[in-house]
Enzyme design. Structure first.
Site, PDB file in Angstrom:
ATOM      1  N   SER A  21       0.757  -1.194  -0.169  1.00 33.81           N
ATOM      2  CA  SER A  21      -0.057   0.200   0.042  1.00 33.81           C
ATOM      3  C   SER A  21       0.705   1.337   0.022  1.00 33.81           C
ATOM      4  O   SER A  21       1.824   1.564   0.754  1.00 33.81           O
ATOM      5  CB  SER A  21      -0.817   0.118   1.232  1.00 33.81           C
ATOM      6  OG  SER A  21      -1.776  -0.877   1.083  1.00 33.81           O
ATOM      7  N   HIS A  52      -3.139  -0.211  -4.682  1.00 32.24           N
ATOM      8  CA  HIS A  52      -2.787  -1.397  -5.461  1.00 32.24           C
ATOM      9  C   HIS A  52      -3.332  -1.274  -6.893  1.00 32.24           C
ATOM     10  O   HIS A  52      -4.379  -1.201  -7.325  1.00 32.24           O
ATOM     11  CB  HIS A  52      -3.176  -2.498  -4.806  1.00 32.24           C
ATOM     12  CG  HIS A  52      -2.716  -2.687  -3.526  1.00 32.24           C
ATOM     13  ND1 HIS A  52      -1.524  -3.477  -3.413  1.00 32.24           N
ATOM     14  CD2 HIS A  52      -3.102  -2.354  -2.461  1.00 32.24           C
ATOM     15  CE1 HIS A  52      -1.277  -3.494  -2.193  1.00 32.24           C
ATOM     16  NE2 HIS A  52      -2.294  -3.046  -1.514  1.00 32.24           N
ATOM     17  N   HIS A  74      -5.517  -9.600  -1.640  1.00 32.52           N
ATOM     18  CA  HIS A  74      -5.796  -9.820  -0.233  1.00 32.52           C
ATOM     19  C   HIS A  74      -6.848 -10.823   0.132  1.00 32.52           C
ATOM     20  O   HIS A  74      -7.885 -10.800  -0.625  1.00 32.52           O
ATOM     21  CB  HIS A  74      -5.952  -8.700   0.495  1.00 32.52           C
ATOM     22  CG  HIS A  74      -4.769  -7.716   0.286  1.00 32.52           C
ATOM     23  ND1 HIS A  74      -5.023  -6.604  -0.845  1.00 32.52           N
ATOM     24  CD2 HIS A  74      -3.835  -7.021   0.875  1.00 32.52           C
ATOM     25  CE1 HIS A  74      -3.685  -6.007  -0.907  1.00 32.52           C
ATOM     26  NE2 HIS A  74      -3.306  -6.165   0.327  1.00 32.52           N
ATOM     27  N   TYR A  76      -9.009 -10.408   2.116  1.00 34.06           N
ATOM     28  CA  TYR A  76     -10.377  -9.394   2.615  1.00 34.06           C
ATOM     29  C   TYR A  76     -11.201  -8.991   1.387  1.00 34.06           C
ATOM     30  O   TYR A  76     -12.245  -8.431   1.273  1.00 34.06           O
ATOM     31  CB  TYR A  76      -9.956  -8.446   3.443  1.00 34.06           C
ATOM     32  CG  TYR A  76      -9.089  -7.267   2.876  1.00 34.06           C
ATOM     33  CD1 TYR A  76      -9.408  -6.299   1.884  1.00 34.06           C
ATOM     34  CD2 TYR A  76      -7.684  -7.312   3.350  1.00 34.06           C
ATOM     35  CE1 TYR A  76      -8.466  -5.430   1.298  1.00 34.06           C
ATOM     36  CE2 TYR A  76      -6.980  -6.407   2.755  1.00 34.06           C
ATOM     37  CZ  TYR A  76      -7.305  -5.761   1.710  1.00 34.06           C
ATOM     38  OH  TYR A  76      -6.296  -4.711   1.292  1.00 34.06           O
ATOM     39  N   GLU A  77     -10.261  -9.212   0.080  1.00 36.77           N
ATOM     40  CA  GLU A  77     -11.017  -8.836  -1.119  1.00 36.77           C
ATOM     41  C   GLU A  77     -12.054  -9.931  -1.619  1.00 36.77           C
ATOM     42  O   GLU A  77     -12.768  -9.493  -2.640  1.00 36.77           O
ATOM     43  CB  GLU A  77     -10.068  -8.472  -2.372  1.00 36.77           C
ATOM     44  CG  GLU A  77      -9.190  -7.253  -1.827  1.00 36.77           C
ATOM     45  CD  GLU A  77      -8.269  -6.949  -2.904  1.00 36.77           C
ATOM     46  OE1 GLU A  77      -8.426  -6.520  -3.923  1.00 36.77           O
ATOM     47  OE2 GLU A  77      -6.963  -7.483  -2.625  1.00 36.77           O
ATOM     48  N   ALA A 104       2.720  -2.442   3.956  1.00 38.41           N
ATOM     49  CA  ALA A 104       2.346  -1.292   5.150  1.00 38.41           C
ATOM     50  C   ALA A 104       1.788  -2.098   6.273  1.00 38.41           C
ATOM     51  O   ALA A 104       1.026  -3.184   6.274  1.00 38.41           O
ATOM     52  CB  ALA A 104       1.300  -0.170   4.665  1.00 38.41           C
ATOM     53  N   MET A 201      -2.073  -7.297   6.451  1.00 39.83           N
ATOM     54  CA  MET A 201      -3.020  -7.978   5.902  1.00 39.83           C
ATOM     55  C   MET A 201      -2.667  -8.791   4.606  1.00 39.83           C
ATOM     56  O   MET A 201      -3.314  -9.212   3.685  1.00 39.83           O
ATOM     57  CB  MET A 201      -4.288  -7.447   5.526  1.00 39.83           C
ATOM     58  CG  MET A 201      -5.053  -6.670   6.888  1.00 39.83           C
ATOM     59  SD  MET A 201      -6.300  -5.545   6.468  1.00 39.83           S
ATOM     60  CE  MET A 201      -6.535  -4.459   7.912  1.00 39.83           C
ATOM     61  N   SER A 202      -1.355  -8.868   4.661  1.00 40.43           N
ATOM     62  CA  SER A 202      -0.603  -9.557   3.276  1.00 40.43           C
ATOM     63  C   SER A 202       0.746 -10.322   3.615  1.00 40.43           C
ATOM     64  O   SER A 202       0.910 -10.524   4.843  1.00 40.43           O
ATOM     65  CB  SER A 202      -0.307  -8.212   2.659  1.00 40.43           C
ATOM     66  OG  SER A 202       0.892  -7.412   2.937  1.00 40.43           O
ATOM     67  N   ASN A 225       1.742   3.285  11.064  1.00 37.45           N
ATOM     68  CA  ASN A 225       0.971   3.384  12.314  1.00 37.45           C
ATOM     69  C   ASN A 225       1.398   2.780  13.473  1.00 37.45           C
ATOM     70  O   ASN A 225       1.715   1.536  13.105  1.00 37.45           O
ATOM     71  CB  ASN A 225      -0.292   3.578  11.931  1.00 37.45           C
ATOM     72  CG  ASN A 225      -0.987   2.012  11.684  1.00 37.45           C
ATOM     73  OD1 ASN A 225      -0.812   1.753  10.223  1.00 37.45           O
ATOM     74  ND2 ASN A 225      -1.314   1.529  12.554  1.00 37.45           N
ATOM     75  N   HIS A 237      -7.190   3.941   6.536  1.00 40.30           N
ATOM     76  CA  HIS A 237      -6.516   3.589   5.328  1.00 40.30           C
ATOM     77  C   HIS A 237      -5.813   4.816   4.490  1.00 40.30           C
ATOM     78  O   HIS A 237      -4.569   4.618   4.041  1.00 40.30           O
ATOM     79  CB  HIS A 237      -7.176   2.883   4.095  1.00 40.30           C
ATOM     80  CG  HIS A 237      -6.415   2.208   2.874  1.00 40.30           C
ATOM     81  ND1 HIS A 237      -5.566   1.244   3.208  1.00 40.30           N
ATOM     82  CD2 HIS A 237      -6.350   2.564   1.605  1.00 40.30           C
ATOM     83  CE1 HIS A 237      -4.910   0.866   2.072  1.00 40.30           C
ATOM     84  NE2 HIS A 237      -5.637   1.587   1.070  1.00 40.30           N
TER      85      HIS A 237
HETATM   86  N1  HPA Z   1      -3.163  -3.345  10.924  1.00 39.48           N
HETATM   87  C1  HPA Z   1      -3.269  -4.091  10.002  1.00 39.48           C
HETATM   88  N2  HPA Z   1      -2.906  -3.744   8.782  1.00 39.48           N
HETATM   89  C2  HPA Z   1      -2.111  -2.560   8.524  1.00 39.48           C
HETATM   90  C3  HPA Z   1      -2.098  -1.522   9.780  1.00 39.48           C
HETATM   91  C4  HPA Z   1      -2.679  -1.939  10.934  1.00 39.48           C
HETATM   92  O1  HPA Z   1      -2.388  -1.316  12.075  1.00 39.48           O
HETATM   93  N3  HPA Z   1      -1.564  -0.643   9.162  1.00 39.48           N
HETATM   94  C5  HPA Z   1      -1.295  -0.781   7.746  1.00 39.48           C
HETATM   95  N4  HPA Z   1      -1.637  -2.176   7.560  1.00 39.48           N
END
Ligand code: HPA
Length: 266
Positions: A21, A52, A74, A76-77, A104, A201-202, A225, A237
């Site tokens: 991301s 993406h 992913h 979740y898609e 990310a 998530m990847s 973050n 996001h």
């Molecule tokens: N959690 C899950 N996926 C993420 C996060 C997070 O805090 N930051 C970027 N991708």
């Protein structure tokens, strides 16, 4: 799928890079670029997430033939676990035996500020599924060993290159969740206790797919973050994309340096 790629390019990449991301612009660095939208590749799962682009970019970086995968998918898609391995299977079929995975991620170490780069030393699969579920493909191992999923020699080289560039790089364990909801503070508390340093998530399905094919992996997380409950504000996001683009230049320069030096022997 392979035939469709071959209609656009005869590039045989040594190395593939999956761009996470906000990191997609790394592919702008490539020379002699040939970009193929994944929508023209039969059987390739389609990206639906902002950040993406849904493209494969072939080209030369630091004199090395590379494939930038801007078409990460992913769980979740709504893709099947098996579909998550398709980009790596395709890279392997095209000749790549080295894979750089970027993502990310949320940081679980309260001392890591957004923008911190982390080399992935190992992972935890909390999505509890695998791209290998289903029949064994030719050239793949049924039960791949995961005891050195991230190549230690390559990681050491990458770390030294970062030090030489005065780039601070952390090392740690990446934990995969199914998403798409961010974690609860209770989950983050649990993940810290079981040894995770970053959450996202990847990446893990791609590393598993690579292990089954004997591809060497280098994993790099950008901590965008602090994970849920470790700071006062909520997660979104846009913040992830923003921090991703802020560190892009450092990351791009570092990745270039990694690509320029000899790759570890397969
Ligand atoms: N959690 C899950 N996926 C993420 C996060 C997070 O805090 N930051 C970027 N991708």
């Amino acid at each position: 799928m392979l035939t469709a790629v071959r209609q656009h390019t005869d590039n045989q990449p040594e190395l593939a890079l999956v761009l996470g991301s906000g990191l997609g612009a790394l592919a702008d660095e490539v020379d002699d670029a040939v970009a193929i939208p994944t929508s023209v590749l039969p059987g390739y799962p389609q990206s639906t997430v902002e950040g993406h682009a849904g493209k494969l970019v072939f080209g030369t970086l630091e004199g090395r033939k590379v494939l930038f995968i801007q078409g990460r998918v992913h769980l979740y898609e709504g893709h099947s676990p098996r579909a998550l391995g398709v980009p790596v299977r395709l890279a392997h079929a095209l000749g790549a035996r080295h894979l750089i995975l970027t993502n990310a991620a949320g940081g679980l170490n309260p001392d890591w500020s957004p923008g911190t780069l982390m080399l992935i030393t190992d992972h935890i699969n909390m999505a509890m599924t695998s791209p290998l579920a289903g029949p064994v493909e030719e050239g793949e191992v049924r039960f791949p060993d995961m005891s050195s999923a991230y190549d230690s020699e390559w990681m050491e080289n990458a770390k030294n290159l970062a030090v030489r560039r005065n780039l601070t790089v952390q090392q740690g364990v990446y934990l995969w969740t199914a998403g798409p909801s961010y974690e609860t503070p209770a989950e983050i508390n649990f993940f810290r206790r079981i040894g995770a340093d970053a959450v996202g998530m990847s990446t893990v399905p791609e590393a598993i797919q690579a292990a089954a094919l004997g591809i060497k992996v280098l994993g790099i997380s950008t901590i965008t973050n602090l994970a849920a409950g470790l700071h006062g504000t909520s997660l979104n996001h846009d913040e992830v994309l923003e921090v991703g683009s802020e560190v892009r230049e450092h990351l791009a320069a570092w990745v270039r340096a990694i690509v320029a030096v000899p790759l570890p022997a397969v």
